[in-house]
Design an enzyme around this catalytic site. Structure first.
Site, PDB file in Angstrom:
ATOM      1  N   THR A  60      39.735  25.345  31.894  1.00  0.00           N
ATOM      2  CA  THR A  60      41.063  25.029  32.357  1.00  0.00           C
ATOM      3  C   THR A  60      40.961  23.701  32.842  1.00  0.00           C
ATOM      4  OG1 THR A  60      41.607  26.772  33.465  1.00  0.00           O
ATOM      5  CG2 THR A  60      42.531  25.675  33.922  1.00  0.00           C
ATOM      6  N   ARG A  83      34.290  25.546  23.078  1.00  0.00           N
ATOM      7  CA  ARG A  83      33.595  26.762  22.015  1.00  0.00           C
ATOM      8  C   ARG A  83      34.780  26.941  22.149  1.00  0.00           C
ATOM      9  NH1 ARG A  83      28.516  27.844  25.794  1.00  0.00           N
ATOM     10  NH2 ARG A  83      30.664  27.324  27.007  1.00  0.00           N
ATOM     11  N   LYS A  90      33.197  38.373  31.919  1.00  0.00           N
ATOM     12  CA  LYS A  90      33.810  36.837  32.015  1.00  0.00           C
ATOM     13  C   LYS A  90      34.971  36.032  31.338  1.00  0.00           C
ATOM     14  CE  LYS A  90      31.671  31.988  31.726  1.00  0.00           C
ATOM     15  NZ  LYS A  90      32.546  31.277  30.717  1.00  0.00           N
ATOM     16  N   ALA A 136      25.571  28.648  27.070  1.00  0.00           N
ATOM     17  CA  ALA A 136      24.590  27.129  27.835  1.00  0.00           C
ATOM     18  C   ALA A 136      23.346  27.874  28.774  1.00  0.00           C
ATOM     19  CB  ALA A 136      25.006  26.419  28.555  1.00  0.00           C
ATOM     20  N   PHE A 158      43.361  25.696  45.359  1.00  0.00           N
ATOM     21  CA  PHE A 158      43.289  26.145  45.513  1.00  0.00           C
ATOM     22  C   PHE A 158      44.091  26.774  46.645  1.00  0.00           C
ATOM     23  CE2 PHE A 158      40.054  28.286  42.962  1.00  0.00           C
ATOM     24  CZ  PHE A 158      40.113  28.680  42.528  1.00  0.00           C
ATOM     25  N   TRP A 209      45.411  24.878  36.420  1.00  0.00           N
ATOM     26  CA  TRP A 209      46.023  26.368  36.499  1.00  0.00           C
ATOM     27  C   TRP A 209      47.397  26.390  36.983  1.00  0.00           C
ATOM     28  CZ3 TRP A 209      47.671  30.672  39.708  1.00  0.00           C
ATOM     29  CH2 TRP A 209      47.265  31.618  39.255  1.00  0.00           C
TER      30      TRP A 209
END
Length: 558
Positions: free
Chosen positions: A74, A95, A106, A274, A383, A411
């Protein structure tokens, strides 16, 4: 009123035709192969034909992941949109998502909120078929190995020493260990076998590191698939499989062009994990982004000890890349979890937990600056419940290491929430010169490379190489593979090989239980702890909540 979901935001976006995105990026129509109106592949000849200097390479990485989330993809997308908003020409390179995590726990990998690449449903589900092509090439090689053994085995392949596994792009623990070839004489030779998830296949790593069709064929030919009864390596070239595999991968090697919600060009190409592979998008996509943009914004998977280490020590080493700046993404919530706070207690101020957890961020920052010699900035993914005292605490701690902290609200606000981060990235690229270096040289022994990463990057003190792994290292060294970099497969949840140890522990030991060669990719895979190359689905997989209506509109993706 509830905030719209990621997929609702993406579906509300009015996308531009991909031909328009390509034109704005400086890609002539003759290089474009359309996959519908909003996706395209770009021919590799563009790299040779486009005569212009490369832009600046910006790597986005993160702290050690927690269930509280960090927002690395993000932030990558929001930063690029922020760069566009302040008058720069960025191109994203990230990716492709694997279907396993999409249907597992996920979720997708197309960003989130108002910082996404679109069409997100397509990107998360099949896309242009690249991952399926990788699976087909991988399994063609597997079929040719077993067929060769069945048809008389003139190479003398020892069935007990076949190291090449089949793959499928789904989390399926049932396939981790299997026995194949059961039945009658015409049904093959019985032997133990197993499946990896496709994004852990060496073919995926090869695809992402190859810079041309000829390089792809050379790398595929070098793949070691097993050993003879006399201990000699058997390669893909020995089985005459490289040409057919390359034919399957011909289109997959071309980068995929899409766009962000705000119309910034984005390459989404290649998808190695990864924690068990090198975790970076393709070299050709990164080089294309560098050639087309003033800034190529890319990311590496999971925390900086995994993705960034492999990006820097493997991808940059092989492709001759030098980042101009690094962004380390963190959240106050995640740092409080590293400080021992449970997930259900993150919504109130707790400077004590933050103080206990912030060493994780500071170690990642120190690694980028002091181990790799690169300028960096901390992007604090904000946040609503974060307090001013908590924010100020992090700013002061990072300042003590000579690193600025910038609040990111991409976001919720898209590119507008990434403008300040974009300005700091531009400042780093223009004012601070990188003194880039690797964590270890090419010519040191495998054991020394392992120890360098464990002590310099992880913060550990030693490496415990189990007897079987020692024999594997001796064999690989005798075969001339010790010059290759190491690709350490390790849990993403800790600097250690134990996922239950968060924060920034010191003085620990990493246990190596298996070492194998990825000769085509050009690195040595080192498996530590209990790392799996085939994940499993959780008790309540995301697949249970994904659906499609009569009009073909998908819901439940995130």
């Amino acid at each position: 009123m509830a905030h719209p979901t990621d997929i609702e935001i993406a579906q509300a976006c009015e996308m531009k035709p991909i031909t328009e995105i390509a034109r704005a990026a400086g890609i002539d129509e003759k290089y474009i192969e359309l996959y519908g109106r909003y996706k395209a592949k770009v021919d590799l000849s563009l790299l040779a034909d486009l005569q212009r200097p490369d832009g600046k390479l910006v790597l986005v990485t993160a702290i050690t992941p927690t269930p509280a989330g960090e927002g690395k993809t993000t932030t990558t997308i929001g930063l690029a949109d922020g760069l566009t908003r302040i008058g720069k020409r960025p191109v994203v390179a990230i990716r492709e998502p694997s279907l396993g995590p999409v249907f597992g726990i996920k979720g997708g990998a197309a960003g989130g909120g108002y910082a996404q690449v679109v069409p997100m449903e397509d990107i998360n589900l099949h896309f242009t078929g690249d991952i399926h092509a990788v699976g087909a090439a991988n399994n063609l090689l597997a079929a040719m190995i077993d067929n060769h053994i069945h048809q008389g085995n003139s190479l003398g392949i020892d069935p007990r020493q076949v190291t090449w596994r089949r793959c499928v792009d789904m989390n399926d623990r049932q396939l981790r260990k299997i026995v194949g070839g059961l039945g009658g004489r015409t049904d093959g030779v019985p032997r133990e076998d197993g499946y990896d998830i496709t994004v852990a296949s060496e073919v995926m790593a090869v695809l992402c590191l190859a810079d041309s069709i000829s390089d792809l064929k050379r790398r595929l030919a070098r793949i070691v698939v097993g050993y003879t009864y006399g201990g000699k390596p058997v390669t893909c070239a020995d089985l005459k499989a490289a040409g057919a595999m390359a034919a399957l991968l011909r289109e997959a090697l071309k980068p995929n062009l899409v766009q962000t919600l705000e119309g910034t060009p984005a390459f989404v190409h290649g998808g190695p994990f990864a924690n068990i592979a090198h975790g970076c998008n393709s070299v050709v996509a990164t080089k294309m982004a560098l050639r087309l943009g003033e800034y190529a914004v890319t990311e590496a998977g999971f925390g900086a000890d995994l993705g960034a280490e492999k990006f820097l020590d493997i991808k940059c080493r092989m492709a001759g890349l030098v980042p101009s700046a690094v962004v380390i993404v963190a959240t106050i919530r995640a740092l409080k979890m590293h400080g021992g706070l449970p997930k259900n207690e993150l919504d109130h101020e707790d400077i004590g937990a933050l103080e206990r957890g912030i060493p994780n961020l500071l170690r990642h920052v120190s690694n980028i600056k002091n181990v790799y010699g690169l300028p960096c900035v901390v992007a604090l993914n904000r946040f609503p419940m974060d307090t001013e005292a908590e924010i100020e605490f992090i700013i002061n701690k990072c300042r003590s290491l000579g690193v600025n902290t910038v609040l990111s609200t991409v976001w919720a606000e898209g590119g507008r929430g990434g403008e300040e981060l974009a300005r700091e990235v531009v400042r780093l690229c223009e004012c601070e010169k990188p003194n880039f270096r690797f964590a270890y040289p090419d010519d040191c022994p495998i054991e020394e490379k392992l120890l360098a990463v464990v002590t310099k990057v992880y913060g550990g003190k030693s490496v415990n190489i189990l007897p079987a792994a020692k024999k594997q290292i001796e064999q690989l060294s005798s075969l001339g593979f010790s010059k290759y970099p190491v690709c350490i497969a390790k849990t993403q949840y800790s600097f250690t090989d134990n996922p239950a140890i968060p924060g920034a522990p010191e003085g620990f030991e990493i246990t190596v239980r298996n070492v194998r060669i990825s000769a085509g990719a050009g690195f040595i895979v080192v498996l530590t702890g209990d790392i799996m190359t085939m994940p499993g689905l959780p008790k309540s997989p995301a697949a249970e909540r994904i659906d499609v209506d009569e009009n073909g509109v998908i819901s439940g993706l995130f």
